[in-house]
Motif scaffolding. Structure first.
Motif, PDB file in Angstrom:
ATOM      1  N   ARG A   1       0.786  -1.204   0.072  1.00 37.03           N
ATOM      2  CA  ARG A   1      -0.132  -0.181   0.051  1.00 37.03           C
ATOM      3  C   ARG A   1       0.868   1.460   0.235  1.00 37.03           C
ATOM      4  O   ARG A   1       1.865   1.322   0.756  1.00 37.03           O
ATOM      5  CB  ARG A   1      -0.807   0.130   1.321  1.00 37.03           C
TER       6      ARG A   1
ATOM      7  N   VAL B   1       0.917   4.985   1.354  1.00 36.76           N
ATOM      8  CA  VAL B   1       0.216   5.801   2.216  1.00 36.76           C
ATOM      9  C   VAL B   1       0.906   7.064   2.453  1.00 36.76           C
ATOM     10  O   VAL B   1       2.130   7.117   2.272  1.00 36.76           O
ATOM     11  CB  VAL B   1       0.242   5.017   3.496  1.00 36.76           C
TER      12      VAL B   1
ATOM     13  N   ALA C   1      -3.589   9.537   7.796  1.00 38.37           N
ATOM     14  CA  ALA C   1      -2.893   8.781   7.139  1.00 38.37           C
ATOM     15  C   ALA C   1      -4.018   8.495   6.044  1.00 38.37           C
ATOM     16  O   ALA C   1      -5.264   8.244   6.349  1.00 38.37           O
ATOM     17  CB  ALA C   1      -2.697   7.686   7.595  1.00 38.37           C
TER      18      ALA C   1
ATOM     19  N   GLU D   1      -4.753   6.969   1.746  1.00 36.59           N
ATOM     20  CA  GLU D   1      -3.861   6.254   0.378  1.00 36.59           C
ATOM     21  C   GLU D   1      -3.374   7.291  -0.391  1.00 36.59           C
ATOM     22  O   GLU D   1      -4.311   8.499  -0.887  1.00 36.59           O
ATOM     23  CB  GLU D   1      -5.182   5.399  -0.288  1.00 36.59           C
TER      24      GLU D   1
ATOM     25  N   THR E   1      -8.864   6.417   4.019  1.00 36.39           N
ATOM     26  CA  THR E   1      -7.963   6.573   5.046  1.00 36.39           C
ATOM     27  C   THR E   1      -7.726   5.666   5.878  1.00 36.39           C
ATOM     28  O   THR E   1      -8.508   4.503   5.902  1.00 36.39           O
ATOM     29  CB  THR E   1      -8.759   7.691   5.946  1.00 36.39           C
ATOM     30  N   PHE E   2      -6.791   5.584   6.859  1.00 34.97           N
ATOM     31  CA  PHE E   2      -6.443   4.591   7.782  1.00 34.97           C
ATOM     32  C   PHE E   2      -6.308   5.054   9.231  1.00 34.97           C
ATOM     33  O   PHE E   2      -5.972   6.259   9.409  1.00 34.97           O
ATOM     34  CB  PHE E   2      -4.802   4.124   7.434  1.00 34.97           C
TER      35      PHE E   2
END
Length: 121
Positions: free
Chosen positions: A25, A27, A38, A40, A107-108
């Motif tokens: 991924r 990020v 955070a 993508e 988003t993370f």
């Protein structure tokens, strides 16, 4: 969800991106009013990198098609307003969108522990 260390807290600054590649991924990390974010590194319109975009007022703008996204929530604010940074009229915006409806950027969840920054994938 897997918790992954991605940065030292001092590496993440307001108005700048830290680009991280982890577990396949891409990020982007940044701060918005002191809060870590955070998301993508991929615009949901055509998959182009958001990391080249401009950060302003808690948003990032895709440098290719002008779509803007909230850095904390990923919410779409504007959709395909420009082409390569040049504003385009409303009828052209629909053509640039290629029939795609406005979408959020992923988003993370992000956590800080000690001096380390973690995201959950």
């Amino acid at each position: 969800m897997e918790r992954i260390r991605v940065a030292h807290i001092d590496d993440v600054r307001e108005g700048e991106f830290v680009k991280v590649n982890t577990h396949g991924r891409k990020v982007l990390l940044t701060k918005v009013n002191g809060q870590f974010a955070a998301l993508e590194n991929r615009c949901p319109h055509l998959g182009l990198p958001l990391g080249r975009g401009k950060i302003c007022d808690g948003m990032v703008t895709c440098p290719f098609h002008g779509s803007s996204f909230d850095l904390l929530t990923g919410e779409n604010i504007d959709w395909t307003k420009k082409l390569l940074g040049v504003p385009v009229p409303g009828w052209t915006q629909k053509m640039i969108a290629l029939g795609k409806p406005p979408q959020a950027v992923e988003t993370f969840p992000i956590e800080c522990e000690g001096e380390d920054v973690f995201i959950k994938l």
